[in-house]
Design an enzyme around this catalytic site. Structure first.
Site, PDB file in Angstrom:
ATOM      1  N   ASP A   1       2.399 -25.416  41.214  1.00  0.00           N
ATOM      2  CA  ASP A   1       2.621 -23.982  41.009  1.00  0.00           C
ATOM      3  C   ASP A   1       1.549 -23.388  40.106  1.00  0.00           C
ATOM      4  OD1 ASP A   1       4.095 -21.409  40.939  1.00  0.00           O
ATOM      5  OD2 ASP A   1       4.347 -21.956  38.839  1.00  0.00           O
TER       6      ASP A   1
ATOM      7  N   ARG B   1      -3.704 -17.327  43.239  1.00  0.00           N
ATOM      8  CA  ARG B   1      -3.097 -16.070  43.704  1.00  0.00           C
ATOM      9  C   ARG B   1      -3.525 -14.907  42.811  1.00  0.00           C
ATOM     10  NH1 ARG B   1       2.778 -17.219  43.067  1.00  0.00           N
ATOM     11  NH2 ARG B   1       3.049 -15.016  43.584  1.00  0.00           N
TER      12      ARG B   1
ATOM     13  N   LYS C   1       9.815 -24.029  39.503  1.00  0.00           N
ATOM     14  CA  LYS C   1       9.874 -24.284  38.054  1.00  0.00           C
ATOM     15  C   LYS C   1      11.321 -24.423  37.583  1.00  0.00           C
ATOM     16  CE  LYS C   1       7.231 -20.749  36.701  1.00  0.00           C
ATOM     17  NZ  LYS C   1       6.304 -20.169  37.683  1.00  0.00           N
TER      18      LYS C   1
ATOM     19  N   HIS D   1      17.492 -16.768  35.137  1.00  0.00           N
ATOM     20  CA  HIS D   1      16.095 -16.323  35.202  1.00  0.00           C
ATOM     21  C   HIS D   1      16.063 -14.818  35.461  1.00  0.00           C
ATOM     22  CE1 HIS D   1      11.798 -16.235  36.020  1.00  0.00           C
ATOM     23  NE2 HIS D   1      12.082 -15.466  37.052  1.00  0.00           N
TER      24      HIS D   1
ATOM     25  N   SER E   1       7.317 -19.941  43.606  1.00  0.00           N
ATOM     26  CA  SER E   1       6.811 -20.128  42.246  1.00  0.00           C
ATOM     27  C   SER E   1       7.957 -20.190  41.244  1.00  0.00           C
ATOM     28  CB  SER E   1       5.853 -18.977  41.904  1.00  0.00           C
ATOM     29  OG  SER E   1       5.404 -19.078  40.575  1.00  0.00           O
TER      30      SER E   1
END
Length: 450
Positions: free
Chosen positions: A171, A178, A197, A92, A193
């Site tokens: 989320d 948010r 995921k 990621h 968050s």
């Protein structure tokens, strides 16, 4: 998945808000109750907004962060990929400009025998999105069902899709709130968050690429390192093997910025060519993916094996197979001219001679968005053909009149605005600057498993 109906009945959100407001620590069960009650609509937006602001101002403990991640993770479906015998590893990135490493890494790691179940996002703001780059390939389908996702993984070892409705619904709900309440920036909320995921993919290990510099979300390196440590420890608490690399985003990665243009650069790298900075970062991240995936005993061996897989064409063949399995036109891999092409180009000449001292990376990303290559709002459509090709990187010598960049465009007024922004992004100096390293530091095993 935790049942919410019985939990939410005795839960009082006001108690959680007050405790966090006063700097106290919430228990795992209180955080679970808050997440479950909000996800099923038993707690109103205004109370969760108050709690989120208290988190921004007071922070969270490591245990609270792990509990929030876990509650969001289990608010929906967690994929079980245990039927696939190889280790499951994903990567990621926190996002940047010209960052197309995912498109190289998924097929490269899969060619080494690691399974890569990659659930990615779209571009928003000045940063590009993996899904938008993939959709520049005609026919490529990022909206697979979980069953189709599993079939592609079983066949070729890697698949790249967008977040499904079943994965981490809490989320999505928290993030939307948010976004409109000024509570996006908290590293604890960012960590929960991202990690909820990623862990829902059923992975064994995760390699994080946390960007720092003018084109990154975290412009300050200490902030980037704090977020990286938080995500590494949160993942380790949940039994996953983790590593985070703090990498440079003071200038775009590679030379291409824009969806179709970036796919061309990905194909170059998979053919054993391409820009040196992009190639080196891909090899570094792949080295970790292969090592954590059990394909090699060390990271150095992982890098060497990755170089071989690029040189032999095996990684490229894996990319072609994934493209075909997800409905994309495989002919674009052999002939990138079949990718979407902009109708017009214009160059930006250097105003004087010297050395490229700096690039305002975020502005280059914004210029690409102005051309139509990204979104200013979530509902905007993307033009895959437009973008920017850089001809010089920081530290390179330039002569007056020499092109600094080429703009690929379909709309003249957008191109004029983008060109002005691009012009302001470049700083030419009389002597070369000190080059920043591509990889600033590696963070692993911070805090251990509990």
């Amino acid at each position: 998945m935790t049942s919410t109906s019985t939990v939410a009945r005795d839960f009082r959100a006001i108690d959680a808000i007050r405790r966090k407001r006063d700097g106290g620590e919430l228990s795992r069960s209180e955080i679970e109750e808050l997440v479950n009650a909000y996800t099923c609509g038993d707690v109103p937006d205004y109370q969760v907004s108050a709690w989120l602001m208290a988190v921004v101002l007071r922070g969270m403990t490591r245990a609270e962060t792990a509990a929030l991640t876990d509650a969001m993770l289990h608010s929906g479906e967690v994929l079980d990929l245990s039927s696939l015998p190889a280790k499951k590893v994903d990567k990621h990135s926190t996002g940047g400009v010209g960052d197309k490493t995912s498109l190289v890494l998924a097929p490269l790691a899969a060619a080494a025998g690691v399974v890569v179940p990659m659930i990615s996002g779209r571009g928003l703001g000045h940063t590009g999105g993996t899904l938008d780059k993939l959709e520049a390939i005609p026919g490529f389908n990022v909206n697979l069902s979980v069953a189709q996702f599993r079939r592609v993984l079983e066949t070729c070892g890697c698949a790249m899709i967008g977040q499904t409705a079943e994965i981490a619904p809490a989320d999505r709900k928290f993030y939307a709130l948010r976004d409109v309440t000024g509570t996006v920036e908290s590293p604890y909320l960012i960590c929960a968050s991202i990690m909820s995921k990623k862990l829902a993919e059923g992975i064994d290990a995760l390699v994080l690429d946390v960007k720092t510099g003018s084109g990154a979300f975290m412009k300050n390196e200490d902030d980037a390192a704090f977020l990286a440590e938080l995500m590494v420890e949160t993942g380790e608490r949940m039994g996953k093997e983790m590593v985070a690399l703090i990498t440079d985003m003071d200038q775009p990665l590679g030379y291409m910025v824009g969806n179709s243009l970036e796919v061309v650069e990905v194909i170059d790298i998979l053919q054993g060519k391409g820009p040196e900075d992009l190639r080196q970062l891909c090899l570094e991240l792949a080295g970790w993916m292969l090592h954590l995936g059990g394909a090699t005993s060390t990271v150095a061996d992982g890098k060497k094996e990755s170089e071989k897989l690029l040189a032999s064409g095996k990684a490229l063949a894996k990319f072609r197979q994934m493209v075909e399995l997800q409905g994309g036109d495989p002919r674009t891999i052999d002939d990138p001219a079949k990718l979407p092409q902009a109708r017009h180009t214009m160059t930006l000449p250097s105003p004087n001679s010297g050395f490229l001292a700096s690039l305002q990376c975020e502005q280059i990303g914004t210029a690409c968005v102005i051309l139509g290559g990204g979104r200013e709002r979530k509902e905007d459509s993307v033009d895959p053909a437009v973008g920017i090709q850089l001809h010089k990187k920081v530290g390179d010598a330039v002569s007056a009149g020499e092109p600094l960049g080429t703009i690929y465009y379909n709309d003249q007024s957008r191109a004029d605005r983008a060109r002005q922004l691009l012009k302001e992004s470049y700083k030419i100096a009389g002597s070369p600057p000190q080059r920043r390293p591509l990889i600033h530091r590696v963070i692993q095993k911070h805090g251990g498993k509990h």
